[in-house]
Design an enzyme around this catalytic site. Structure first.
Site, short mmCIF file in Angstrom:
data_model
loop_
_atom_site.label_atom_id
_atom_site.label_comp_id
_atom_site.label_asym_id
_atom_site.label_seq_id
_atom_site.Cartn_x
_atom_site.Cartn_y
_atom_site.Cartn_z
N SER A 82 -23.56 70.28 38.21
CA SER A 82 -24.01 71.34 39.12
C SER A 82 -25.48 71.22 39.51
O SER A 82 -25.94 71.94 40.41
CB SER A 82 -23.76 72.70 38.48
OG SER A 82 -22.37 72.93 38.31
N GLU A 93 -34.29 25.86 36.64
CA GLU A 93 -35.17 26.02 37.78
C GLU A 93 -35.35 24.75 38.61
O GLU A 93 -35.56 24.84 39.82
CB GLU A 93 -36.55 26.51 37.31
CG GLU A 93 -36.54 27.90 36.70
CD GLU A 93 -36.12 28.96 37.71
OE1 GLU A 93 -36.69 28.99 38.82
OE2 GLU A 93 -35.21 29.75 37.38
#
Length: 808
Positions: free
Chosen positions: A509, A243
């Site tokens: 489907s 960081e």
């Protein structure tokens, strides 16, 4: 200088203590303190006119013949005589002169010699032309101005470089004044910083059901305060290497990192990298809202500098580790360690520390509960960063990569934690990152949740093993999108992967109702006739599950029996791009293929979104956003968020939705979903089976509840002929019968379907369609909702308001 008049006798001049005249009549005069001066007697006498000389053709832009001003800069004349005519100023050719007005040209001498002694004051009508090649003021005004400017610059002692430096200094001074004023202005409006000192209590999150029952706690109740001196050294090292590698060198804002991020973002054309330091992230997490604005960024920088002046680097890093969000509802390192590894932070290993540090970039994306492989890949990046920064050696990183961290899971075992995880991940988008304990009032119904967990476990336990079905997921929601129950898998203790939200599978489907909705919107009706026959599109020949073709049939029958050939013909007829557009309108966000195979469900969807799409049929045509949070309150009673509105608004014509309900009810009566029928309670639904029986679906609804079920395997292994009408339909029916027995029966939004047929290419719109569209406008047009409407359900048409239970 010699005279051009060769036939004239040279005149002699005299002077005190002068030398004898030279051969041309010039006399050298010597004066005390001066150099010799040459003069000649009669030098100022008028001369006879000289004959006209031709104009000189020069090659320097017409500057070969030009005259000086009437007076020099010092109001004197040059000593050198001139032999050219007095021409026009500016170097132009003089205007033609009349012979009668022609004036004689007089030779003159300068009133000053080279030593500066004035010999004679010139008369006003005398004009002395300079020698050729010398510019005059009239013809070279710009040059003279530059010369005078240069003289003034030399006189003031300032060069061009000096002017640039001077101007830069002035701009920098005013810039500093403006920047200082800006800082002062934002400093007056900074948020309250007193909450920073309450760091030994990481916020907790209480997840509350609709009846007030607390479903789960996340945060401080299972964790505590992590002290930097108690942590293994590689824990803060992993965070710093990932960081903020220059954490111990900057003053709260890192100009180098900021410049690098700006260059990367500029090249990418988007925001891909941030330049925030750990101190800035702390300021943002504690004091500011997560807005991406210039104003918020300036406030963040000011607060970062203030933090650097107020605290030591170790104190800032400790505050950060106890405040930052690690995903999954875990605020702070201690909570994250308990959340993912079920151990205190002081017991973290190097691979676990790397995985937690990797979460800071994007907690939701890299969460090990979402994708353990992606979380491990991110951990490898962190380990390499630690090697590059010198915190660990390459051998240590290799060992950590060989034996990566494993997810231990949350201490709670119930499947309700699938829902809790989903809510906790979404909480920052609704209420920011609170610094106090919060209570989240959710949409979950404990009774429905318990039944869902029990039924999924029972059906899989009794019927799953023989057909190689190991996992299932279930989502139940009200027709307005409020999630009432969620089961993300068979066992949360064994796997925290939420198959209801995170799994993307082919719906088979179960996607066909979207195809037929597109057809109904273009003029076809449930009684439109099409032929079930062999078709071929570019070498692709879809077949029916039954393996046979039945000839002419209505679209209602084709959907009820899930006939593939008719669905593909209809998709071709209405346009596959229109089908994709309808799917987007109903809330399916995944990438869908723009080919005819999409009609048979070849795209990928997740169960939550597909269930929300069917909610549009249950509520009469209104789009919904599936949601689990109704309200968020702080421990002081402050309302942080309250859901308003009812979602997206109308997305389908009400008469078209009525036709779809008519068709989907036929699925439950004599189609593939008849095993899920609920007796005399009106219901609609559709089965779905993907290729090779890898996924089986059933999504159905009543007027009060919409439920989607998926059955399959995590590794995608085929099941043994498990279709949507078998295990998924059994789970759906059992859940609906147990939970809806005491609910009053209500009809679905329905209407008699017209018998007329039409073609999508040239639709003959039945009268019933005209009547319905006349009520809502001649042509229904769906409008894309705004961001906040889609995210929070704010706004929308007033007519779209749904009452609890989905009834109007």
């Amino acid at each position: 200088m010699s005279s051009r008049k060769t036939g004239r006798k040279a005149q002699t001049g005299s002077g005190r203590r002068g030398d004898p005249p030279d051969e041309e009549g010039w006399t050298v005069v010597r004066r005390p303190g001066l150099g010799p001066v040459r003069i000649r007697v009669g030098a100022n006498a008028p001369e006879e006119p000289e004959p006209e000389e031709p104009e000189y053709e020069d090659n320097d832009g017409g500057m070969g013949r030009w005259d000086d001003d009437e007076r020099g800069w010092d109001d004197t004349r040059r000593i050198e005589p001139t032999f050219s005519k007095g021409g026009a100023k500016g170097g132009r050719k003089p205007a033609p002169k009349k012979p009668a007005a022609k004036q004689p040209v007089k030779k003159t001498t300068s009133s000053k010699n080279r030593t500066g002694v004035k010999l004679r004051a010139p008369s006003n009508d005398e004009r002395a032309a300079p020698p050729r090649g010398r510019r005059t003021k009239s013809t070279a005004g710009k040059s003279s101005s530059r010369s005078r400017g240069s003289a003034r610059a030399r006189k003031s002692g300032r060069t061009l470089l000096g002017n640039v430096v001077y101007g830069g200094a002035v701009v920098a001074l005013w810039g500093a004044i403006a920047f200082g004023g800006l800082l002062f202005w934002y400093g007056l409006n900074l948020p309250d910083t007193s909450g920073l000192y309450n760091v030994k209590h990481t916020p907790s999150v209480s997840i509350v059901a609709t009846n007030g029952e607390v479903l789960s706690h996340r945060g401080d109740l299972m964790s505590g305060y992590a002290s930097l001196r108690d942590l293994p050294p590689y824990v803060p090292a992993a965070v710093l290497a990932t960081e903020d590698q220059r954490f111990y060198w900057h003053f709260g804002v890192d100009p180098i990192g900021l410049a690098r991020a700006m260059v990367v973002n500029f090249k990418a054309g988007a925001y891909v990298q941030g330049g925030s330091t750990i101190t800035q992230q702390l300021a943002k997490n504690v004091f500011l809202k997560p807005d991406r604005t210039i104003s918020r960024k300036i406030e963040e920088m000011i607060l970062a500098v203030w933090l650097e002046l107020r605290f030591t680097k170790e104190e800032i890093l400790t505050l950060y580790l106890n405040r930052v969000y690690f995903g999954g509802g875990a605020y702070g390192l201690e909570a994250a360690s308990e959340r993912y590894f079920r151990k205190p932070a002081r017991a973290l290993t190097l691979p676990e520390a790397a995985m937690l540090a990797g979460l800071l970039k994007a907690p939701s994306r890299y969460s090990p509960t979402n994708d353990i492989d992606l979380a491990r890949a991110r951990a490898r990046v962190v380990l390499q960063n630690m090697v590059n920064a010198g915190y660990i050696g390459q051998d240590e990183a290799h060992v950590a990569n060989v034996a990566p961290a494993s997810l231990e899971g949350y201490a709670a075992r119930g499947s309700i934690n699938y829902f809790v995880d989903w809510v906790a991940e979404a909480l920052p988008d609704y209420a920011g990152k609170p610094d106090t304990d919060v209570s989240v009032m959710t949409t979950i119904d404990p009774a429905l949740q318990q039944e869902a967990e029990r039924i999924v476990a029972d059906v899989l336990g009794n019927e799953g093993a023989p057909v190689n079905a190991s996992q299932a997921a279930l989502v139940a929601m009200a027709p307005d999108g409020a999630v009432r129950a969620m089961v993300g898998g068979r066992s949360y203790a064994q796997s925290q992967f939420n198959r209801a939200v995170q799994a993307k599978r082919q719906p088979g489907s179960a996607f066909k109702p979207i195809v037929y909705l597109t057809a109904m919107e273009r003029g076809l009706t449930p009684d439109t006739v099409r032929i079930d026959r062999p078709v071929n599109y570019g070498g692709w020949a879809p077949e029916n599950y039954s393996g046979r073709f039945e000839g002419e049939m209505t679209l209602r029958t084709a959907l009820a029996k899930s006939v593939n050939t008719v669905a593909v013909q209809v998709a071709k007829e209405v346009g596959i791009r229109n089908v994709v557009s309808t799917a987007r309108r109903l809330g399916l966000q995944e990438d869908l293929p723009s080919n005819l195979s999409l009609a048979l469900g070849s795209g990928s969807v997740n169960l939550l979104e597909l269930t929300a799409a069917y909610a549009t049929f249950a509520n009469g045509g209104y789009g919904v956003i599936p949601h689990g949070i109704d309200e968020v309150r702080s421990d002081r009673g402050e309302e942080l968020y309250r859901r308003q509105g009812s979602g997206i608004g109308r997305v389908a014509d009400p008469f078209v939705v009525a036709e779809m309900n008519n068709m989907l009810k036929a699925v439950m009566i004599y189609g593939t979903g008849r095993s899920a029928a609920l007796g005399n309670r009106p219901s609609g639904g559709k089965t779905g089976t993907s290729q090779d029986f890898r996924d089986a679906w059933f999504v159905g609804y009543t007027a009060d509840l919409v439920v989607g079920v998926w059955v399959g395997n995590d590794d995608g292994a085929p099941m043994q002929k498990v279709t949507g009408g078998s295990l998924p339909a059994h789970i759906w029916q059992a859940f609906m019968e147990r939970t809806q027995a005491g609910v009053a029966i209500a009809d679905l939004p329905d209407a008699p379907a017209p018998v007329e047929t039409a073609s999508a290419a040239n639709p003959a719109l039945p009268a019933a369609h005209e009547t319905a569209r006349g009520e809502y406008g001649r042509e229904y047009e769906w409008e894309e909702p705004g961001f906040f409407e889609r995210l929070f359900g704010i706004g929308g048409d007033a007519r779209s308001t749904l009452e609890p239970g989905g009834r109007r």
